[in-house]
Design a protein around this motif. Sequence first.
Motif, PDB file in Angstrom:
ATOM      1  N   ASP A  73       9.144 -16.396 -62.991  1.00 51.34           N
ATOM      2  CA  ASP A  73       7.782 -16.862 -63.264  1.00 51.34           C
ATOM      3  C   ASP A  73       6.774 -15.746 -63.060  1.00 51.34           C
ATOM      4  OD1 ASP A  73       8.457 -17.160 -60.461  1.00 51.34           O
ATOM      5  OD2 ASP A  73       6.551 -18.212 -60.184  1.00 51.34           O
ATOM      6  N   VAL A  74       5.627 -15.898 -63.733  1.00 53.59           N
ATOM      7  CA  VAL A  74       4.535 -14.942 -63.643  1.00 53.59           C
ATOM      8  C   VAL A  74       3.237 -15.699 -63.364  1.00 53.59           C
ATOM      9  CG1 VAL A  74       5.635 -13.272 -65.175  1.00 53.59           C
ATOM     10  CG2 VAL A  74       4.119 -15.005 -66.146  1.00 53.59           C
ATOM     11  N   VAL A  75       2.229 -14.968 -62.919  1.00 51.01           N
ATOM     12  CA  VAL A  75       0.932 -15.581 -62.628  1.00 51.01           C
ATOM     13  C   VAL A  75       0.104 -15.683 -63.904  1.00 51.01           C
ATOM     14  CG1 VAL A  75       0.945 -14.786 -60.246  1.00 51.01           C
ATOM     15  CG2 VAL A  75      -0.107 -13.358 -62.018  1.00 51.01           C
ATOM     16  N   PRO A  76      -0.917 -16.538 -63.918  1.00 55.94           N
ATOM     17  CA  PRO A  76      -1.728 -16.726 -65.125  1.00 55.94           C
ATOM     18  C   PRO A  76      -2.509 -15.476 -65.528  1.00 55.94           C
ATOM     19  CG  PRO A  76      -2.023 -18.558 -63.597  1.00 55.94           C
ATOM     20  CD  PRO A  76      -1.274 -17.484 -62.861  1.00 55.94           C
ATOM     21  N   VAL A  77      -2.965 -15.483 -66.780  1.00 56.97           N
ATOM     22  CA  VAL A  77      -3.767 -14.381 -67.319  1.00 56.97           C
ATOM     23  C   VAL A  77      -5.198 -14.817 -67.615  1.00 56.97           C
ATOM     24  CG1 VAL A  77      -1.760 -13.256 -68.316  1.00 56.97           C
ATOM     25  CG2 VAL A  77      -3.061 -14.873 -69.697  1.00 56.97           C
ATOM     26  N   GLU A  78      -5.496 -16.109 -67.473  1.00 54.11           N
ATOM     27  CA  GLU A  78      -6.831 -16.611 -67.782  1.00 54.11           C
ATOM     28  C   GLU A  78      -7.892 -15.894 -66.945  1.00 54.11           C
ATOM     29  OE1 GLU A  78      -4.135 -19.481 -69.453  1.00 54.11           O
ATOM     30  OE2 GLU A  78      -4.209 -18.579 -67.456  1.00 54.11           O
ATOM     31  N   GLY A  79      -8.996 -15.558 -67.624  1.00 54.49           N
ATOM     32  CA  GLY A  79     -10.106 -14.910 -66.950  1.00 54.49           C
ATOM     33  C   GLY A  79      -9.910 -13.425 -66.716  1.00 54.49           C
ATOM     34  N   GLN A  80      -8.816 -12.856 -67.200  1.00 59.46           N
ATOM     35  CA  GLN A  80      -8.551 -11.431 -67.013  1.00 59.46           C
ATOM     36  C   GLN A  80      -8.793 -10.682 -68.323  1.00 59.46           C
ATOM     37  OE1 GLN A  80      -4.578 -10.955 -65.394  1.00 59.46           O
ATOM     38  NE2 GLN A  80      -5.221 -11.670 -63.373  1.00 59.46           N
ATOM     39  N   SER A 353       4.877  -1.095 -58.725  1.00 59.85           N
ATOM     40  CA  SER A 353       4.013  -1.265 -57.554  1.00 59.85           C
ATOM     41  C   SER A 353       3.302  -2.599 -57.631  1.00 59.85           C
ATOM     42  CB  SER A 353       2.973  -0.145 -57.493  1.00 59.85           C
ATOM     43  OG  SER A 353       1.971  -0.432 -56.536  1.00 59.85           O
ATOM     44  N   MET A 354       3.233  -3.313 -56.505  1.00 57.79           N
ATOM     45  CA  MET A 354       2.505  -4.569 -56.482  1.00 57.79           C
ATOM     46  C   MET A 354       1.007  -4.337 -56.645  1.00 57.79           C
ATOM     47  SD  MET A 354       3.144  -7.735 -56.573  1.00 57.79           S
ATOM     48  CE  MET A 354       4.712  -8.185 -55.783  1.00 57.79           C
ATOM     49  N   ALA A 355       0.549  -3.099 -56.520  1.00 57.45           N
ATOM     50  CA  ALA A 355      -0.849  -2.795 -56.795  1.00 57.45           C
ATOM     51  C   ALA A 355      -1.188  -3.066 -58.259  1.00 57.45           C
ATOM     52  CB  ALA A 355      -1.150  -1.338 -56.449  1.00 57.45           C
ATOM     53  N   GLN A 356      -0.174  -3.102 -59.121  1.00 57.59           N
ATOM     54  CA  GLN A 356      -0.382  -3.423 -60.536  1.00 57.59           C
ATOM     55  C   GLN A 356      -0.184  -4.904 -60.829  1.00 57.59           C
ATOM     56  OE1 GLN A 356      -1.615  -0.930 -62.000  1.00 57.59           O
ATOM     57  NE2 GLN A 356      -1.046   0.475 -60.351  1.00 57.59           N
ATOM     58  N   GLY A 357       0.411  -5.637 -59.903  1.00 60.83           N
ATOM     59  CA  GLY A 357       0.717  -7.041 -60.139  1.00 60.83           C
ATOM     60  C   GLY A 357      -0.514  -7.914 -60.107  1.00 60.83           C
ATOM     61  N   HIS A 358      -0.469  -9.028 -60.837  1.00 62.93           N
ATOM     62  CA  HIS A 358      -1.503 -10.058 -60.836  1.00 62.93           C
ATOM     63  C   HIS A 358      -2.827  -9.546 -61.406  1.00 62.93           C
ATOM     64  CE1 HIS A 358       0.611 -12.592 -57.454  1.00 62.93           C
ATOM     65  NE2 HIS A 358       1.487 -11.954 -58.227  1.00 62.93           N
ATOM     66  N   LYS A 359      -2.815  -8.428 -62.126  1.00 61.75           N
ATOM     67  CA  LYS A 359      -4.025  -7.817 -62.659  1.00 61.75           C
ATOM     68  C   LYS A 359      -3.925  -7.705 -64.180  1.00 61.75           C
ATOM     69  CE  LYS A 359      -5.288  -3.993 -60.622  1.00 61.75           C
ATOM     70  NZ  LYS A 359      -5.226  -2.676 -59.920  1.00 61.75           N
ATOM     71  N   PRO A 360      -5.078  -7.533 -64.857  1.00 61.36           N
ATOM     72  CA  PRO A 360      -5.003  -7.236 -66.287  1.00 61.36           C
ATOM     73  C   PRO A 360      -4.342  -5.878 -66.517  1.00 61.36           C
ATOM     74  CG  PRO A 360      -7.255  -6.989 -65.487  1.00 61.36           C
ATOM     75  CD  PRO A 360      -6.467  -7.621 -64.376  1.00 61.36           C
ATOM     76  N   ASP A 361      -3.686  -5.756 -67.664  1.00 58.24           N
ATOM     77  CA  ASP A 361      -2.967  -4.534 -68.028  1.00 58.24           C
ATOM     78  C   ASP A 361      -1.957  -4.128 -66.963  1.00 58.24           C
ATOM     79  OD1 ASP A 361      -4.303  -4.484 -70.413  1.00 58.24           O
ATOM     80  OD2 ASP A 361      -5.702  -2.903 -69.854  1.00 58.24           O
TER      81      ASP A 361
END
Length: 387
Positions: A73-80, A353-361
């Motif tokens: 599973d992945v987190v949502p992209v709405e609002g990004q 890196s989790m620094a890239q996770g849950h973020k746009p791009d």
Amino acid sequence: MKSETVEILDRLVAFPTLSRTLNLDLICYARSLLEEAGARCQIVTSEDGSRANLYATIGPDGVPGVILSGHTDVVPVEGQAWSGDPFRMTHRDGRYYGRGTADMKGFVAAALAAVRRAGVQGAGELATPLHLALSYDEEIGCIGVRSLIDLLAAAPVRPAICIVGEPTGMAVATGHKGKMALRAVCHGREGHSALAPMGLNALHLAAELVGVLRAEQERLQSEGARDGDYDVPYTTVHAGILRGGVQVNIVPNRAELDWEIRHVAEEDPAAILAQVRQGAAQVVAAMADPDAAIEITETNAYPGLDTPPSARAVDFVKGLTGANGTIKVAFGTEGGLFDRDLGVSTVICGPGSMAQGHKPDEFVSADQLAACDVMLDALLERLRGGL
């Protein structure tokens, strides 16, 4: 030419497997890849049949093996503000962009490709089995993997070592904090806002409870147990969601506060919860109103991971990656469940890196994917000779 890991990742990103939504198409795709390689697969579905875990084995039966664990599973992209379609992988400047590339379909792709390489090279050559566990709804509290844990608990032979492939930059991580998620329901008494003092505002109770949480956080920061291997070396208490009210001219009679505890290994979350309950009782008593009440319930929890440096998995995976040291990570994983409930020696090691996770791009670099392939090739070589 694209590696098989990259080709598989391209397909995985295209499945919009948001938490609490269908992941069956991805699981069916993964199962077909694995069975083509000669792996034996088991599917464990959710109660409503909308989501599924996959557990696969390649190599001999009856021998403790190594399990690669990852979530689908992945987190949502709405609002990004994505620069492109988040569910269509793109490649530029040595990076692969798309939702889940770092967290954690990059590792899942590499693991699927590794099982396929084992099949091509001859699964019969493995003296020790390789297992793959793909779970659902990890992002909302390691939900799906628990039925896989139950499956393994009932098996005659359990894995000896678990590698959770969350993004660590391919460093070997031995720990993360445990988490307890909670909900506080605050009860008041409705009324017209023009006569607000005659009502009992549930949002005001919730605001007072937030003050209790902040005071507990300050106590933990100054007096609580510490683990210097973490960026935040102490237990944290966090208020995340506050809901309440219908419209501004009505005194709300109910408010809900969702909050959490993320605790280091030396801290007892039950003791922290007891402290907060005591503070909540004091808030209610101060209202001096029979309608005032605060109810706190646990909604989800998973244990932390605190694998000793001398544990079998640590030396084993350091030997695969060439790492000298270890780290601990801020985010949670299913690793604590494998360790606590099954007694399987567990570490976390994966690309990105989790620094890239849950973020746009969101992205994972080509170099990180290649390093993961190298680690898994070294794993296959070790399994040919036995643990």
